[in-house]
Enzyme design. Sequence first.
Site, PDB file in Angstrom:
ATOM      1  N   GLU A 143      -5.721  60.265  -9.162  1.00 26.54           N
ATOM      2  CA  GLU A 143      -6.988  60.303  -8.431  1.00 26.54           C
ATOM      3  C   GLU A 143      -7.136  59.020  -7.652  1.00 26.54           C
ATOM      4  O   GLU A 143      -6.568  57.992  -8.004  1.00 26.54           O
ATOM      5  CB  GLU A 143      -8.173  60.531  -9.386  1.00 26.54           C
ATOM      6  CG  GLU A 143      -8.395  59.450 -10.432  1.00 26.54           C
ATOM      7  CD  GLU A 143      -9.344  58.344  -9.977  1.00 26.54           C
ATOM      8  OE1 GLU A 143      -9.919  58.445  -8.872  1.00 26.54           O
ATOM      9  OE2 GLU A 143      -9.494  57.374 -10.721  1.00 26.54           O
ATOM     10  N   ARG A 179     -12.392  62.866 -11.955  1.00 31.88           N
ATOM     11  CA  ARG A 179     -11.716  63.030 -10.663  1.00 31.88           C
ATOM     12  C   ARG A 179     -10.275  63.525 -10.809  1.00 31.88           C
ATOM     13  O   ARG A 179      -9.614  63.797  -9.807  1.00 31.88           O
ATOM     14  CB  ARG A 179     -11.729  61.695  -9.889  1.00 31.88           C
ATOM     15  CG  ARG A 179     -13.107  61.294  -9.399  1.00 31.88           C
ATOM     16  CD  ARG A 179     -13.055  60.115  -8.455  1.00 31.88           C
ATOM     17  NE  ARG A 179     -12.638  58.871  -9.097  1.00 31.88           N
ATOM     18  CZ  ARG A 179     -13.467  57.997  -9.654  1.00 31.88           C
ATOM     19  NH1 ARG A 179     -14.771  58.215  -9.656  1.00 31.88           N
ATOM     20  NH2 ARG A 179     -13.005  56.880 -10.203  1.00 31.88           N
ATOM     21  N   SER A 219      -6.446  48.649  -8.560  1.00 26.93           N
ATOM     22  CA  SER A 219      -7.852  48.549  -8.181  1.00 26.93           C
ATOM     23  C   SER A 219      -8.037  47.330  -7.285  1.00 26.93           C
ATOM     24  O   SER A 219      -7.823  46.195  -7.727  1.00 26.93           O
ATOM     25  CB  SER A 219      -8.722  48.438  -9.435  1.00 26.93           C
ATOM     26  OG  SER A 219     -10.085  48.364  -9.107  1.00 26.93           O
ATOM     27  N   HIS A 299     -15.517  43.199 -18.105  1.00 30.11           N
ATOM     28  CA  HIS A 299     -15.697  44.183 -17.034  1.00 30.11           C
ATOM     29  C   HIS A 299     -17.164  44.331 -16.657  1.00 30.11           C
ATOM     30  O   HIS A 299     -17.500  44.475 -15.478  1.00 30.11           O
ATOM     31  CB  HIS A 299     -15.114  45.541 -17.425  1.00 30.11           C
ATOM     32  CG  HIS A 299     -15.057  46.499 -16.274  1.00 30.11           C
ATOM     33  ND1 HIS A 299     -15.818  47.639 -16.206  1.00 30.11           N
ATOM     34  CD2 HIS A 299     -14.332  46.462 -15.117  1.00 30.11           C
ATOM     35  CE1 HIS A 299     -15.571  48.268 -15.067  1.00 30.11           C
ATOM     36  NE2 HIS A 299     -14.671  47.587 -14.390  1.00 30.11           N
ATOM     37  N   PHE A 306     -21.042  42.333  -8.880  1.00 33.44           N
ATOM     38  CA  PHE A 306     -20.965  43.121  -7.645  1.00 33.44           C
ATOM     39  C   PHE A 306     -22.284  43.826  -7.351  1.00 33.44           C
ATOM     40  O   PHE A 306     -22.688  43.933  -6.186  1.00 33.44           O
ATOM     41  CB  PHE A 306     -19.827  44.134  -7.716  1.00 33.44           C
ATOM     42  CG  PHE A 306     -19.566  44.801  -6.400  1.00 33.44           C
ATOM     43  CD1 PHE A 306     -18.978  44.105  -5.356  1.00 33.44           C
ATOM     44  CD2 PHE A 306     -19.949  46.118  -6.179  1.00 33.44           C
ATOM     45  CE1 PHE A 306     -18.763  44.703  -4.129  1.00 33.44           C
ATOM     46  CE2 PHE A 306     -19.732  46.727  -4.950  1.00 33.44           C
ATOM     47  CZ  PHE A 306     -19.136  46.018  -3.923  1.00 33.44           C
ATOM     48  N   HIS A 323      -9.425  52.218  -5.416  1.00 27.06           N
ATOM     49  CA  HIS A 323      -8.502  52.259  -6.547  1.00 27.06           C
ATOM     50  C   HIS A 323      -7.709  53.560  -6.542  1.00 27.06           C
ATOM     51  O   HIS A 323      -8.064  54.529  -5.880  1.00 27.06           O
ATOM     52  CB  HIS A 323      -9.216  51.973  -7.878  1.00 27.06           C
ATOM     53  CG  HIS A 323      -9.776  53.153  -8.614  1.00 27.06           C
ATOM     54  ND1 HIS A 323     -10.770  53.034  -9.546  1.00 27.06           N
ATOM     55  CD2 HIS A 323      -9.480  54.478  -8.592  1.00 27.06           C
ATOM     56  CE1 HIS A 323     -11.053  54.210 -10.059  1.00 27.06           C
ATOM     57  NE2 HIS A 323     -10.292  55.105  -9.501  1.00 27.06           N
TER      58      HIS A 323
END
Length: 358
Positions: A143, A179, A219, A299, A306, A323
């Site tokens: 994906e 996905r 990523s 993470h 962000f 990614h």
Amino acid sequence: MDSAISPHLRCPRTQAIRMAPDHEPAFPGWSSVVSPAQERVAIGYFGVQTKGPEAKASAAATLAALRQMVSEADGPDRYELARHTDAAGYDNLVLIAYWLDHRVFARWDNHPDRVAWWNDLKRLDEGTGYFREIFTPSTAGFETLIGDPSRLVGLSAVIAAPTEQPIREHAYWGSMRDRLGRAQTEALEPVGLPEPTETTKDSRRIRVKGSENVTVIRSGQNWGMTQEAERKLYLGNVEPALRTAMMYLRDQGRPIGCYSNAYMLAQTEEGTDLPETFGYGIWQSLEKLEAWSAGHATHHAVINAFMGLLGTFENASAVNLYHEVYVLKSDEQYYEYINCHPGTGMLPTLASQETPAF
């Protein structure tokens, strides 16, 4: 909105979807649409490993030889260059090559010239490390997530067909699994462990067979189109948090199922650094990757930093995020390491196979 899974790969689910029925992504994302004619793609990470400034010239020359190989008949549809320094202090120059058709890759890889070069006993005595990590996932087994459909990178750039509309399976924990075409009917649980298939007596050449459902992620983040204020915020707040997370996985990831992780800096053909980084990680399974992503403070720090940037710029960030993830069957991956130090790639996995739950 579109679905991230290409129309011909959709089927009735036997595995639960993670997306809530009323989910609306907070910001847009796109995915690649693959053709029904496509079966499997091929991705190769070809690396040159040296240590110290005195070896830089020989490393560059070897990288040039790899670039010549991929320019020959049946070469990749696209390749990109990057570098990183690993936990042992070795410099790694990496060529990442993408083939739309794994059969074209097989012709290129099995050409007598390529076979002779990799198998040549001279490789064992040159004082340079070489590695290749090869992935041939099915179209239902990978994906992509695209932050900006006008700025495609890696596998998305090769496929070059993003969804017309933003996708729904995006911006929630578990969206990565949703996905994947295979995840509609498969749990994608790990089976077995990587194992060596060939090792010279002095361990200067080691070939490794991957285990079922090993998961690979690339990523990336490109800040090249940011203006000064956003670039300053990204490099001052987001990138340090990202670097901390990548170094954690590089140095301490194996106990939680991360076999290997590299934080790479993209480069031009001339060897100049680009304003783009990406993490390249090999995991025991998708579940292990999901557990770190959803549950680890390193993470979460990246996400929070962000989101702070997005809040400052009203969800109109010029940082391009992307990614690609592959969940691989055992026969869709192989690894080879020549003169590489024992901390390279999949080699530590052979020495320590235990990966307790996060």
